[in-house]
Design a protein around this motif. Structure first.
Motif, PDB file in Angstrom:
ATOM      1  N   VAL A  87      -8.656  -9.761  -1.188  1.00  0.00           N
ATOM      2  CA  VAL A  87      -8.394  -9.152  -2.493  1.00  0.00           C
ATOM      3  C   VAL A  87      -7.108  -8.326  -2.533  1.00  0.00           C
ATOM      4  O   VAL A  87      -6.572  -8.070  -3.608  1.00  0.00           O
ATOM      5  CB  VAL A  87      -9.587  -8.273  -2.936  1.00  0.00           C
ATOM      6  CG1 VAL A  87     -10.825  -9.137  -3.159  1.00  0.00           C
ATOM      7  CG2 VAL A  87      -9.886  -7.180  -1.917  1.00  0.00           C
ATOM      8  N   ALA A  88      -6.590  -7.896  -1.377  1.00  0.00           N
ATOM      9  CA  ALA A  88      -5.346  -7.120  -1.358  1.00  0.00           C
ATOM     10  C   ALA A  88      -4.772  -7.145   0.054  1.00  0.00           C
ATOM     11  O   ALA A  88      -5.521  -7.229   1.037  1.00  0.00           O
ATOM     12  CB  ALA A  88      -5.577  -5.677  -1.799  1.00  0.00           C
ATOM     13  N   SER A  89      -3.462  -7.069   0.147  1.00  0.00           N
ATOM     14  CA  SER A  89      -2.830  -7.033   1.459  1.00  0.00           C
ATOM     15  C   SER A  89      -1.544  -6.234   1.390  1.00  0.00           C
ATOM     16  O   SER A  89      -0.912  -6.107   0.342  1.00  0.00           O
ATOM     17  CB  SER A  89      -2.542  -8.448   1.973  1.00  0.00           C
ATOM     18  OG  SER A  89      -1.591  -9.095   1.139  1.00  0.00           O
ATOM     19  N   GLY A 103     -13.599   0.274 -10.557  1.00  0.00           N
ATOM     20  CA  GLY A 103     -14.064  -0.615  -9.506  1.00  0.00           C
ATOM     21  C   GLY A 103     -12.991  -1.423  -8.808  1.00  0.00           C
ATOM     22  O   GLY A 103     -13.302  -2.330  -8.039  1.00  0.00           O
ATOM     23  N   HIS A 104     -11.732  -1.117  -9.068  1.00  0.00           N
ATOM     24  CA  HIS A 104     -10.655  -1.736  -8.287  1.00  0.00           C
ATOM     25  C   HIS A 104     -10.650  -1.143  -6.871  1.00  0.00           C
ATOM     26  O   HIS A 104     -11.371  -0.198  -6.577  1.00  0.00           O
ATOM     27  CB  HIS A 104      -9.295  -1.479  -8.943  1.00  0.00           C
ATOM     28  CG  HIS A 104      -9.082  -2.213 -10.227  1.00  0.00           C
ATOM     29  ND1 HIS A 104      -9.724  -1.886 -11.399  1.00  0.00           N
ATOM     30  CD2 HIS A 104      -8.279  -3.266 -10.540  1.00  0.00           C
ATOM     31  CE1 HIS A 104      -9.337  -2.700 -12.369  1.00  0.00           C
ATOM     32  NE2 HIS A 104      -8.459  -3.547 -11.878  1.00  0.00           N
ATOM     33  N   ARG A 127      -6.059  -7.014  -8.164  1.00  0.00           N
ATOM     34  CA  ARG A 127      -5.758  -7.399  -9.550  1.00  0.00           C
ATOM     35  C   ARG A 127      -6.903  -7.078 -10.496  1.00  0.00           C
ATOM     36  O   ARG A 127      -6.701  -6.711 -11.641  1.00  0.00           O
ATOM     37  CB  ARG A 127      -5.434  -8.887  -9.615  1.00  0.00           C
ATOM     38  CG  ARG A 127      -4.112  -9.258  -8.971  1.00  0.00           C
ATOM     39  CD  ARG A 127      -3.784 -10.721  -9.194  1.00  0.00           C
ATOM     40  NE  ARG A 127      -2.475 -11.074  -8.651  1.00  0.00           N
ATOM     41  CZ  ARG A 127      -1.939 -12.279  -8.752  1.00  0.00           C
ATOM     42  NH1 ARG A 127      -2.608 -13.253  -9.382  1.00  0.00           N
ATOM     43  NH2 ARG A 127      -0.755 -12.523  -8.230  1.00  0.00           N
ATOM     44  N   GLY A 128      -8.117  -7.245 -10.011  1.00  0.00           N
ATOM     45  CA  GLY A 128      -9.281  -6.982 -10.848  1.00  0.00           C
ATOM     46  C   GLY A 128     -10.271  -6.097 -10.127  1.00  0.00           C
ATOM     47  O   GLY A 128     -10.067  -5.685  -8.984  1.00  0.00           O
ATOM     48  N   ALA A 129     -11.378  -5.772 -10.807  1.00  0.00           N
ATOM     49  CA  ALA A 129     -12.431  -4.967 -10.196  1.00  0.00           C
ATOM     50  C   ALA A 129     -13.105  -5.761  -9.080  1.00  0.00           C
ATOM     51  O   ALA A 129     -13.380  -6.956  -9.233  1.00  0.00           O
ATOM     52  CB  ALA A 129     -13.444  -4.560 -11.251  1.00  0.00           C
ATOM     53  N   VAL A 130     -13.378  -5.097  -7.957  1.00  0.00           N
ATOM     54  CA  VAL A 130     -14.050  -5.747  -6.821  1.00  0.00           C
ATOM     55  C   VAL A 130     -15.329  -5.017  -6.431  1.00  0.00           C
ATOM     56  O   VAL A 130     -16.129  -5.540  -5.661  1.00  0.00           O
ATOM     57  CB  VAL A 130     -13.108  -5.846  -5.604  1.00  0.00           C
ATOM     58  CG1 VAL A 130     -11.963  -6.797  -5.888  1.00  0.00           C
ATOM     59  CG2 VAL A 130     -12.571  -4.467  -5.194  1.00  0.00           C
ATOM     60  N   PHE A 131     -15.525  -3.804  -6.958  1.00  0.00           N
ATOM     61  CA  PHE A 131     -16.735  -3.042  -6.708  1.00  0.00           C
ATOM     62  C   PHE A 131     -17.546  -2.924  -7.997  1.00  0.00           C
ATOM     63  O   PHE A 131     -16.999  -2.578  -9.055  1.00  0.00           O
ATOM     64  CB  PHE A 131     -16.417  -1.635  -6.208  1.00  0.00           C
ATOM     65  CG  PHE A 131     -15.828  -1.585  -4.825  1.00  0.00           C
ATOM     66  CD1 PHE A 131     -16.434  -2.243  -3.767  1.00  0.00           C
ATOM     67  CD2 PHE A 131     -14.679  -0.840  -4.577  1.00  0.00           C
ATOM     68  CE1 PHE A 131     -15.896  -2.187  -2.483  1.00  0.00           C
ATOM     69  CE2 PHE A 131     -14.140  -0.765  -3.294  1.00  0.00           C
ATOM     70  CZ  PHE A 131     -14.755  -1.453  -2.252  1.00  0.00           C
ATOM     71  N   LEU A 167      -5.042  -6.258   5.752  1.00  0.00           N
ATOM     72  CA  LEU A 167      -5.649  -7.175   4.793  1.00  0.00           C
ATOM     73  C   LEU A 167      -7.032  -6.663   4.417  1.00  0.00           C
ATOM     74  O   LEU A 167      -7.833  -6.316   5.286  1.00  0.00           O
ATOM     75  CB  LEU A 167      -5.760  -8.579   5.394  1.00  0.00           C
ATOM     76  CG  LEU A 167      -6.443  -9.652   4.536  1.00  0.00           C
ATOM     77  CD1 LEU A 167      -5.649  -9.910   3.265  1.00  0.00           C
ATOM     78  CD2 LEU A 167      -6.595 -10.944   5.335  1.00  0.00           C
ATOM     79  N   LEU A 168      -7.311  -6.606   3.129  1.00  0.00           N
ATOM     80  CA  LEU A 168      -8.607  -6.165   2.624  1.00  0.00           C
ATOM     81  C   LEU A 168      -9.404  -7.355   2.122  1.00  0.00           C
ATOM     82  O   LEU A 168      -8.938  -8.106   1.258  1.00  0.00           O
ATOM     83  CB  LEU A 168      -8.400  -5.150   1.489  1.00  0.00           C
ATOM     84  CG  LEU A 168      -9.653  -4.611   0.797  1.00  0.00           C
ATOM     85  CD1 LEU A 168     -10.591  -3.938   1.790  1.00  0.00           C
ATOM     86  CD2 LEU A 168      -9.263  -3.646  -0.317  1.00  0.00           C
ATOM     87  N   VAL A 169     -10.595  -7.529   2.683  1.00  0.00           N
ATOM     88  CA  VAL A 169     -11.505  -8.615   2.308  1.00  0.00           C
ATOM     89  C   VAL A 169     -12.802  -7.992   1.812  1.00  0.00           C
ATOM     90  O   VAL A 169     -13.408  -7.173   2.514  1.00  0.00           O
ATOM     91  CB  VAL A 169     -11.793  -9.541   3.504  1.00  0.00           C
ATOM     92  CG1 VAL A 169     -12.734 -10.671   3.100  1.00  0.00           C
ATOM     93  CG2 VAL A 169     -10.495 -10.105   4.075  1.00  0.00           C
ATOM     94  N   ILE A 170     -13.232  -8.352   0.611  1.00  0.00           N
ATOM     95  CA  ILE A 170     -14.478  -7.831   0.049  1.00  0.00           C
ATOM     96  C   ILE A 170     -15.362  -8.995  -0.366  1.00  0.00           C
ATOM     97  O   ILE A 170     -14.922  -9.889  -1.089  1.00  0.00           O
ATOM     98  CB  ILE A 170     -14.208  -6.892  -1.142  1.00  0.00           C
ATOM     99  CG1 ILE A 170     -13.411  -5.673  -0.665  1.00  0.00           C
ATOM    100  CG2 ILE A 170     -15.516  -6.445  -1.794  1.00  0.00           C
ATOM    101  CD1 ILE A 170     -13.076  -4.673  -1.743  1.00  0.00           C
TER     102      ILE A 170
END
Length: 266
Positions: free
Chosen positions: A197-199, A138-139, A160-164, A189-192
């Motif tokens: 959560v990641a860039s 789920g990362h 860094r951690g699971a987001v899904f 840039l990723l926004v969930i």
């Protein structure tokens, strides 16, 4: 006179609603559709209309991930946007089924120029792409084809951690800002669910400034990626198995946008 002027300024700055970013593409999969994207996607053999399955009870689409020797069969389609821009945000809702196998990861949707590059094909000054990936457990990660001549496949950074989570609707925003020619000042840039959560920063996405290199293509792209059967989705007994995910409310906006979280219970 001073009080009246102060009141006018107050209305203009406090009471006014914020301006919405221009919409380049929107598709909710509810009939009748006007964008043409739904019609195009539903022609794919692994995409089906899912009536009343969306996060708000409206229609969505259901993608079937079919195992094959390089992960799962590719479900990809490219769709032109309404305008050519230097900054844009792709937004969509996704729900991975409760039996979904993230395995070793796979691709999700993104944005590109007139002729995006994917699949390990050679980079060139006018070709780039920015997508995201689902990863093991789920990362997620950013997944980018930039102008790095030493990279054969996409680059990016993992959360860094699971987001899904399986069986849960998530709202995804992928913000893409192009660089100016010769400079590494682009970013993705990723926004969930409203959280960054990641860039990937300091990117040289395009090698030249031109109409052809502007953001102008939506990449519907989802599959388990790789070069061997170990990346195929599998069941609890490690046998290859079909899995599914739902997608809804796809949009592309000019500028950098962060969507509100999907309300609980929807």
């Amino acid at each position: 006179m001073t009080l009246r002027l102060a009141g006018i300024i107050s209305l203009l700055t406090v009471g006014a609603a914020p301006c919405a970013e221009p919409i380049l593409l929107t598709e909710s999969f509810n009939s009748p559709t006007k964008s043409g994207l739904a019609e195009q996607l539903l022609q794919h053999k692994h995409v089906a209309l899912a009536k009343s399955a969306g996060p708000d009870g409206s229609d969505a689409i259901r993608v079937t991930y079919v195992p094959y020797p390089r992960g799962s069969e590719r479900v990809v389609s490219r769709f032109p946007l309404g305008r050519k821009v230097t900054r844009a945000t792709l937004s969509f809702d996704v729900c991975f089924d409760r039996d979904f196998d993230f395995r070793k990861g796979g691709k999700l949707h993104g944005l590109g120029p007139q002729k995006p590059v994917t699949g390990g094909n050679p980079r060139s000054p006018e070709r780039w792409s920015a997508r995201l990936m689902f990863e093991d457990k789920g990362h997620a990660r950013t997944y980018i084809y930039d102008q790095n001549p030493k990279a054969k496949y996409g680059i990016g950074n993992k959360t860094r951690g699971a987001v899904f989570s399986k069986g849960v609707w998530h709202r995804v925003d992928l913000q893409v800002a192009l660089n100016t020619s010769g400079n590494s000042n682009g970013f993705v840039l990723l926004v969930i669910d409203g959280k960054k959560v990641a860039s990937s920063d300091h990117l040289n996405l395009r090698g030249k400034d031109s109409q052809r290199t502007l953001i102008q293509t939506f990449l519907f792209s989802t599959f388990h990626g790789g070069h061997d059967p170990s990346r195929s989705p599998r069941d609890a007994k490690e046998k290859p198995v079909k899995v599914h995910a739902l997608f809804d409310n796809i949009s592309v906006s000019e500028g950098l946008v962060t969507s509100p979280r999907i309300q609980k219970g929807k």
